[in-house]
Motif scaffolding. Structure first.
Motif, PDB file in Angstrom:
ATOM      1  N   ILE A   1      -1.002  21.568  -1.408  1.00 19.20           N
ATOM      2  CA  ILE A   1      -1.009  20.314  -2.177  1.00 19.20           C
ATOM      3  C   ILE A   1      -1.524  19.291  -1.382  1.00 19.20           C
ATOM      4  CG2 ILE A   1       0.294  18.477  -3.537  1.00 19.20           C
ATOM      5  CD1 ILE A   1       2.370  20.980  -3.813  1.00 19.20           C
ATOM      6  N   GLU A   2      -2.590  18.506  -1.685  1.00 16.45           N
ATOM      7  CA  GLU A   2      -3.096  17.620  -1.057  1.00 16.45           C
ATOM      8  C   GLU A   2      -2.603  15.971  -1.618  1.00 16.45           C
ATOM      9  OE1 GLU A   2      -7.388  15.362  -0.848  1.00 16.45           O
ATOM     10  OE2 GLU A   2      -7.375  17.493  -0.272  1.00 16.45           O
ATOM     11  N   VAL A   3      -2.039  15.260  -0.748  1.00 14.41           N
ATOM     12  CA  VAL A   3      -1.468  14.060  -1.089  1.00 14.41           C
ATOM     13  C   VAL A   3      -2.366  12.887  -0.511  1.00 14.41           C
ATOM     14  CG1 VAL A   3       0.598  14.909  -1.317  1.00 14.41           C
ATOM     15  CG2 VAL A   3       0.070  13.540   0.745  1.00 14.41           C
ATOM     16  N   MET A   4      -2.292  11.604  -0.839  1.00 14.39           N
ATOM     17  CA  MET A   4      -3.011  10.425  -0.286  1.00 14.39           C
ATOM     18  C   MET A   4      -2.523  10.088   0.972  1.00 14.39           C
ATOM     19  SD  MET A   4      -3.819   8.354  -4.018  1.00 14.39           S
ATOM     20  CE  MET A   4      -5.081   7.653  -3.417  1.00 14.39           C
TER      21      MET A   4
ATOM     22  N   ARG B   1      -4.669   8.039   3.167  1.00 12.28           N
ATOM     23  CA  ARG B   1      -5.792   7.615   3.989  1.00 12.28           C
ATOM     24  C   ARG B   1      -5.828   8.412   5.394  1.00 12.28           C
ATOM     25  NH1 ARG B   1      -7.988   1.525   4.707  1.00 12.28           N
ATOM     26  NH2 ARG B   1      -5.912   1.368   5.796  1.00 12.28           N
ATOM     27  N   ASP B   2      -5.816   7.349   6.394  1.00 11.03           N
ATOM     28  CA  ASP B   2      -5.619   7.945   7.761  1.00 11.03           C
ATOM     29  C   ASP B   2      -4.186   8.078   8.318  1.00 11.03           C
ATOM     30  OD1 ASP B   2      -8.410   8.160   7.819  1.00 11.03           O
ATOM     31  OD2 ASP B   2      -8.596   5.907   8.405  1.00 11.03           O
ATOM     32  N   ALA B   3      -3.391   7.998   7.572  1.00  9.20           N
ATOM     33  CA  ALA B   3      -1.853   8.169   7.965  1.00  9.20           C
ATOM     34  C   ALA B   3      -1.337   9.365   7.246  1.00  9.20           C
ATOM     35  CB  ALA B   3      -1.242   6.959   7.475  1.00  9.20           C
ATOM     36  N   GLY B   4      -0.305   9.812   8.033  1.00  7.04           N
ATOM     37  CA  GLY B   4       0.380  11.133   7.426  1.00  7.04           C
ATOM     38  C   GLY B   4       1.862  10.874   6.830  1.00  7.04           C
ATOM     39  N   ASP B   5       2.218   9.626   6.721  1.00  5.09           N
ATOM     40  CA  ASP B   5       3.503   9.129   6.424  1.00  5.09           C
ATOM     41  C   ASP B   5       3.919   9.821   4.949  1.00  5.09           C
ATOM     42  OD1 ASP B   5       3.327   7.405   8.598  1.00  5.09           O
ATOM     43  OD2 ASP B   5       4.893   6.364   7.927  1.00  5.09           O
ATOM     44  N   LEU B   6       3.208   9.697   4.009  1.00  5.35           N
ATOM     45  CA  LEU B   6       3.257  10.431   2.798  1.00  5.35           C
ATOM     46  C   LEU B   6       3.623  11.816   2.600  1.00  5.35           C
ATOM     47  CD1 LEU B   6       3.793   8.769  -0.193  1.00  5.35           C
ATOM     48  CD2 LEU B   6       1.331   9.364  -0.468  1.00  5.35           C
ATOM     49  N   ALA B   7       2.735  12.564   3.252  1.00  4.43           N
ATOM     50  CA  ALA B   7       2.636  13.818   3.255  1.00  4.43           C
ATOM     51  C   ALA B   7       4.269  14.372   4.089  1.00  4.43           C
ATOM     52  CB  ALA B   7       1.539  14.378   4.118  1.00  4.43           C
ATOM     53  N   LEU B   8       4.339  13.365   5.480  1.00  2.31           N
ATOM     54  CA  LEU B   8       5.432  13.906   5.971  1.00  2.31           C
ATOM     55  C   LEU B   8       6.647  13.595   5.433  1.00  2.31           C
ATOM     56  CD1 LEU B   8       6.745  14.703   8.624  1.00  2.31           C
ATOM     57  CD2 LEU B   8       6.532  12.457   9.508  1.00  2.31           C
ATOM     58  N   TRP B   9       6.772  12.559   4.761  1.00  5.82           N
ATOM     59  CA  TRP B   9       8.226  12.164   4.086  1.00  5.82           C
ATOM     60  C   TRP B   9       8.354  13.143   2.784  1.00  5.82           C
ATOM     61  CZ3 TRP B   9      12.009   8.099   4.819  1.00  5.82           C
ATOM     62  CH2 TRP B   9      11.736   7.498   5.913  1.00  5.82           C
ATOM     63  N   ALA B  10       7.331  13.288   2.231  1.00  2.00           N
ATOM     64  CA  ALA B  10       7.332  13.947   1.110  1.00  2.00           C
ATOM     65  C   ALA B  10       7.800  15.670   1.164  1.00  2.00           C
ATOM     66  CB  ALA B  10       6.161  14.055   0.025  1.00  2.00           C
ATOM     67  N   GLY B  11       6.973  15.983   2.450  1.00  2.00           N
ATOM     68  CA  GLY B  11       7.351  17.388   2.937  1.00  2.00           C
ATOM     69  C   GLY B  11       8.530  17.727   3.424  1.00  2.00           C
ATOM     70  N   VAL B  12       9.381  16.704   4.001  1.00  8.17           N
ATOM     71  CA  VAL B  12      10.697  16.877   4.600  1.00  8.17           C
ATOM     72  C   VAL B  12      11.660  16.804   3.204  1.00  8.17           C
ATOM     73  CG1 VAL B  12      12.584  15.734   5.652  1.00  8.17           C
ATOM     74  CG2 VAL B  12      10.417  15.971   6.738  1.00  8.17           C
TER      75      VAL B  12
ATOM     76  N   THR C   1       0.919  -1.244   0.070  1.00  5.33           N
ATOM     77  CA  THR C   1      -0.017  -0.083  -0.112  1.00  5.33           C
ATOM     78  C   THR C   1       0.791   1.289   0.117  1.00  5.33           C
ATOM     79  OG1 THR C   1      -1.619   1.222   1.177  1.00  5.33           O
ATOM     80  CG2 THR C   1      -0.223  -0.392   2.494  1.00  5.33           C
ATOM     81  N   ILE C   2       0.519   2.131  -0.618  1.00  6.34           N
ATOM     82  CA  ILE C   2       1.416   3.365  -0.901  1.00  6.34           C
ATOM     83  C   ILE C   2       0.914   4.210   0.541  1.00  6.34           C
ATOM     84  CG2 ILE C   2       0.969   3.634  -3.297  1.00  6.34           C
ATOM     85  CD1 ILE C   2      -0.856   6.047  -2.998  1.00  6.34           C
ATOM     86  N   ASP C   3       0.159   3.948   1.139  1.00  9.43           N
ATOM     87  CA  ASP C   3      -0.067   4.785   2.565  1.00  9.43           C
ATOM     88  C   ASP C   3       0.966   4.664   3.627  1.00  9.43           C
ATOM     89  OD1 ASP C   3      -2.544   5.500   1.241  1.00  9.43           O
ATOM     90  OD2 ASP C   3      -3.509   4.116   2.239  1.00  9.43           O
TER      91      ASP C   3
END
Length: 319
Positions: free
Chosen positions: A166-169, A171-182, A125-127
């Motif tokens: 910018i909205e990223v996928m 689901r209920d986890a923030g990993d994708l946004a957090l890692w991409a943001g850093v 899963t990408i999440d």
């Protein structure tokens, strides 16, 4: 064990094909036949099952998506649907099942294990929202897709002196946004694990303007709310031009990265080893670059891991 089945279920993720390839070739290497189950659990109920051979998984390691296709099945959630699925497995003499997917897929594997079918789950899963593993198959590829998009958006944000939300996928986890943001140097990152403080976000934009900064990138994980709503709030408070980009399903596609291909290969072969050794009701994962396996119930019941240190670092670097 002479014959195993494999299916992918739920949302697709880059690297699933690499995992299918690994399961098929590792099984054949160990003189085990493999049956591919198409369209997830619904395909299992309906009997969409075909034998897979070495050639069946040739030239798929670089492809996104899943050659076994995927679907969601309301019927499988019922006892009757699960019994139909078990009958199909028995008809094909399938002695064990490997399931690639997220928590919904693992719930299905758990139910079948309870009813006597040995199952092993592979987290795809990408999440990156599955406990008991540092990373899931597909996360790294999706992360790089997001970073690439943010880099391009920053170019135009700089040219037009705008704020981009910018909205990223995830689901209920923030990993994708957090890692991409850093990785992409976002000014603010809004994630479900930490309720956003919009006053801080707005103050950070103000401080940037005061030192001559004319653009900002704000990443929003879908699980924390709509990027449109946050952009409207920022525009109202600061009277500045804002733009919204929802990356959507572009994050699920594309050729898997080297990391996802290798991870999928390792986890697929490990899942076969576990079935050969009589294990059942387990999920495979990776922790500190070591292959591990846990009770699949842990994956369903434990709280998802989250890197507070990385979140704190993001705030430190985006002053």
């Amino acid at each position: 064990m002479k014959r195993v089945g494999i299916l992918s279920s739920g949302g697709d993720a880059p690297g699933m094909n690499a995992a299918i390839r690994s399961v098929v070739r590792s099984s054949i290497f160990n003189n085990i036949e493999v049956e591919g189950i198409y369209y997830g659990y619904q395909g299992l109920i309906d009997g969409h099952i075909e034998s897979l051979h070495i050639g069946s998984v040739g030239d798929i390691i670089q492809k996104g998506g899943t050659i076994l296709y995927s679907s969601r099945s309301e019927e499988f959630k019922t006892d009757e649907g699960q019994e139909k699925a078990i009958q199909q497995l028995q008809k094909k003499d399938i002695e064990g099942l490997i399931v690639i997917g997220g928590d919904g897929s693992f719930k299905g594997a758990q139910k079948l294990t309870e009813k006597g079918v040995p199952c092993i789950g592979i987290p795809g899963t990408i999440d990156n929202d599955i406990p008991c593993t540092d990373f899931t198959i597909g996360f790294d590829t999706a992360l790089n897709t997001v970073i690439n998009a943010v880099d391009k958006i920053r170019d135009t944000a700089t040219s037009h002196e705008r704020i981009y939300v910018i909205e990223v996928m995830g689901r209920d986890a923030g990993d994708l946004a957090l890692w991409a943001g850093v990785a992409a140097g976002a000014e603010s990152i809004l994630i479900p694990e930490y309720p956003p403080n919009m006053n801080e976000v707005i103050e950070k934009v103000k401080r940037g303007h005061q030192r001559g900064k004319r653009h900002s990138i704000i990443l929003v994980a879908e699980g924390v709310g709509s990027a449109v709503d946050y952009a409207d709030q920022i525009k109202h408070e600061l009277n500045v031009e804002t733009r919204v980009t929802v990356l959507g399903h572009t994050q699920r596609g594309g050729s898997p990265t080297a990391y996802d291909r290798v991870l999928a290969g390792r986890l697929g072969a490990f899942a076969v080893d576990l079935l050969m050794n009589g294990e059942k009701g387990r999920m495979v994962g990776i922790e500190q670059n070591r292959l591990v396996h846990h009770d699949i119930n842990d994956a369903l019941n434990l709280k998802n891991k989250f890197s507070k240190d990385l979140y704190n670092l993001s705030n430190q670097l985006s002053i």
